[in-house]
Design an enzyme around this catalytic site. Structure first.
Site, PDB file in Angstrom:
ATOM      1  CG  MET A  81      -1.814  -1.190   1.309  1.00 42.76           C
ATOM      2  SD  MET A  81      -2.785  -1.238   2.824  1.00 42.76           S
ATOM      3  CE  MET A  81      -3.814   0.217   2.642  1.00 42.76           C
ATOM      4  CG  HIS A  82       0.431   3.307   2.556  1.00 44.84           C
ATOM      5  ND1 HIS A  82      -0.822   3.795   2.816  1.00 44.84           N
ATOM      6  CD2 HIS A  82       0.630   2.288   3.436  1.00 44.84           C
ATOM      7  CE1 HIS A  82      -1.352   3.086   3.822  1.00 44.84           C
ATOM      8  NE2 HIS A  82      -0.500   2.179   4.203  1.00 44.84           N
ATOM      9  CG  ASP A 240      -0.190  -5.330   1.473  1.00 45.64           C
ATOM     10  OD1 ASP A 240      -0.758  -4.414   2.091  1.00 45.64           O
ATOM     11  OD2 ASP A 240       1.049  -5.494   1.498  1.00 45.64           O
TER      12      ASP A 240
END
Ligand code: XUL
Length: 494
Positions: A81-82, A240
């Protein structure tokens, strides 16, 4: 027989999982890859690794299972992520991706808080500005790389670059979208208020979809690269953590998913957005339509063990190393490990935090150090679980473990003892990729909805009961005392 395919574009490899309607899975991974730390606090990766990894993993899973590409009915995506992937107007990558565990943006987090107001930011997005999130990375690029900034035409999260290469579409699921800090959490979409206040061009942002919704289909070019059929639908999937939670059936309140990957996460689903007013826990959309979740994230969980092995036991296989740890008693005879190797997020949002071994004596050997790493990660996860209780998440009585680290029986026992709760595995041996496959199966119409997919496909595995271990309560109290004592030193070192 028909199959669906789930992909997990992780920090260490890309994995593909083929799943049939009876729940049988075939998995294949790309060769492992690493991330670069070109400067202190930085963490970057070349996105080409993800696309190369996707092709290898899909082809590997098809070959190993004997499933034909034509028999894959739908594809789902999950991934780290991110991360910030910046693209120009030709969809070419402008710079290496800045990853979830990058910590360079402390100053930009302050700017975001000042611009929007910290309380307002938390009320709208559900989260405080933390260095790992995507919005501060964009602010960093604007300040430090104006040439890159001026050429941005699209931004994507890591797995959505793979989606773009598979389908030609700029799209994101709402679980991962919420992790950018640019989302209106309750509305489950981009927040015009935050996006405008930060001076971000809304035309850069991908279209958002719920996890099982179809975002596009495999292009002819991607079909020839991967062996899939052109026209195969691709669903949104999830970040995820949300996808891994689907994989273990953590889709409603009362179930805690614990993930031991590079990061370590405790996660629970909520029916409404549940916001920690102090912003210590993350509050994001779930990959399940109209559900949300809260989670605590430590940045180096299995990542700590990987560092330890690479630095102090090179070439030793993980099972051998972990077996050796059985030679040290619970509590590691007084050795404590602080797992803040990449700084930390929960419960200490501190980019400058550092790892440490404390309590070493001449009698200690590698088994004590290894065991203390396993225990230190468990203490870090207990910090997040305690925070969840503080914000009112209660009523769970077991933990469902997922991720590479959860394959270790010793680590699961340590977790059960430290968290004082049963820890069980499930049929979801393949973590986020398996959850992504279940989202694809739902999108393909195999199930009425995601909870229905979980009821059908998730079965219980081994259950480890906590053993009474007072030594862990004592060690945990000692562990808790270390960060406050060492934080000023960490800052001056950093
Ligand atoms: C979650 C997070 C990590 C990455 C790792 O907030 O940052 O779990 O998603 O892949």
């Amino acid at each position: 027989m028909s199959h669906v395919l789930g992909l997990d574009v992780s920090t260490t490899a890309t994995k593909a999982v083929l799943l049939d309607a009876e729940g049988t899975v075939h998995a294949a991974s790309s060769p492992g890859y690493t991330f670069e730390t070109p400067q202190p606090l930085w963490s970057e990766q070349d996105p080409q690794l993800w696309w190369d990894g996707t092709i290898t993993a899909i082809r590997g899973a098809l070959a190993a299972s004997g499933v034909e590409g034509d028999d894959v009915e739908a594809v789902g995506l999950a991934g780290q992520m991110h991360g910030l992937v910046a693209l120009d107007r030709h969809d070419d990558v402008l710079r290496p991706a800045i990853l979830w565990n990058d910590q360079r943006t402390e100053a930009e987090c302050d700017v975001i808080r000042e611009t929007i107001g910290r309380d307002r930011l938390i009320a709208v997005t559900g989260n405080d500005a933390l260095a790992g999130f995507t919005a501060p990375k964009l602010m960093w690029v604007r300040r430090h790389e104006p040439d890159v900034w001026s050429r941005i035409a699209h931004i994507l999260l890591p797995k959505d670059l793979v989606r773009l290469r598979l389908t030609g579409d700029h799209a994101v699921d709402r679980a991962d979208g919420a992790g950018t800090l640019l989302f209106d959490l309750a509305a489950r979409d981009w927040s015009a208020e935050v996006v405008d206040a930060l001076g971000i061009d809304s035309a850069w942002l991908p279209t958002t979809y719920e996890g099982p919704a179809i975002t596009g289909s495999i292009s002819a070019e991607a079909a020839s690269a991967t062996g899939l059929r052109a026209g195969t639908p691709v669903v949104a999937g999830g970040g995820d953590q949300a996808a891994a939670a689907v994989g273990v059936g953590a889709v409603g309140p009362g179930v805690v998913s614990l993930s031991l990957g590079t990061s370590g996460v405790v996660f629970t689903a909520t029916d409404e957005p549940l916001i920690d007013p102090e912003g210590r826990l993350h509050s994001f959309c779930h990959a399940v339509p109209d559900r949300w979740h809260v989670m605590g994230v430590m940045l180096s969980a299995a990542g700590s063990l990987q560092w330890f092995r690479d630095a102090l036991a090179p070439g030793v296989a993980f099972p051998t190393l972990v077996d050796e740890a059985l030679g040290a008693p619970p509590g590691s005879d007084g050795v404590l490990f602080l797992p803040y190797l990449s700084g930390e997020r929960t419960p200490y949002p501190d980019p400058h935090a550092r790892g440490a071994f404390v309590g070493l004596a001449a009698r200690h050997g590698r088994p004590h150090l290894t065991r203390s790493v396993l225990e230190g990660v468990a203490f870090g996860l207990k910090d997040s679980l305690e925070l969840m209780r503080t914000v009112g998440v209660t009523g769970f009585d077991e933990i469902r473990a997922t991720g590479g680290g959860s394959k270790s029986a010793l680590w699961r026992q340590i977790l059960a003892d430290v968290l004082e709760m049963p820890v069980m595995t499930t049929s979801s041996s393949e973590g986020a990729a398996q959850g992504a496959a279940m989202l694809a199966a739902t999108g393909a119409g195999w199930f009425a909805d995601v909870p229905d997919a979980c009821r059908t496909l998730v079965t219980s595995g081994e259950r480890v009961e906590p053993s009474p271990a007072d030594v862990y309560r004592e060690r945990y109290a000692q562990y808790r005392s270390l960060y406050p004592a060492l934080a000023p030193t960490f800052r001056s070192i950093s």
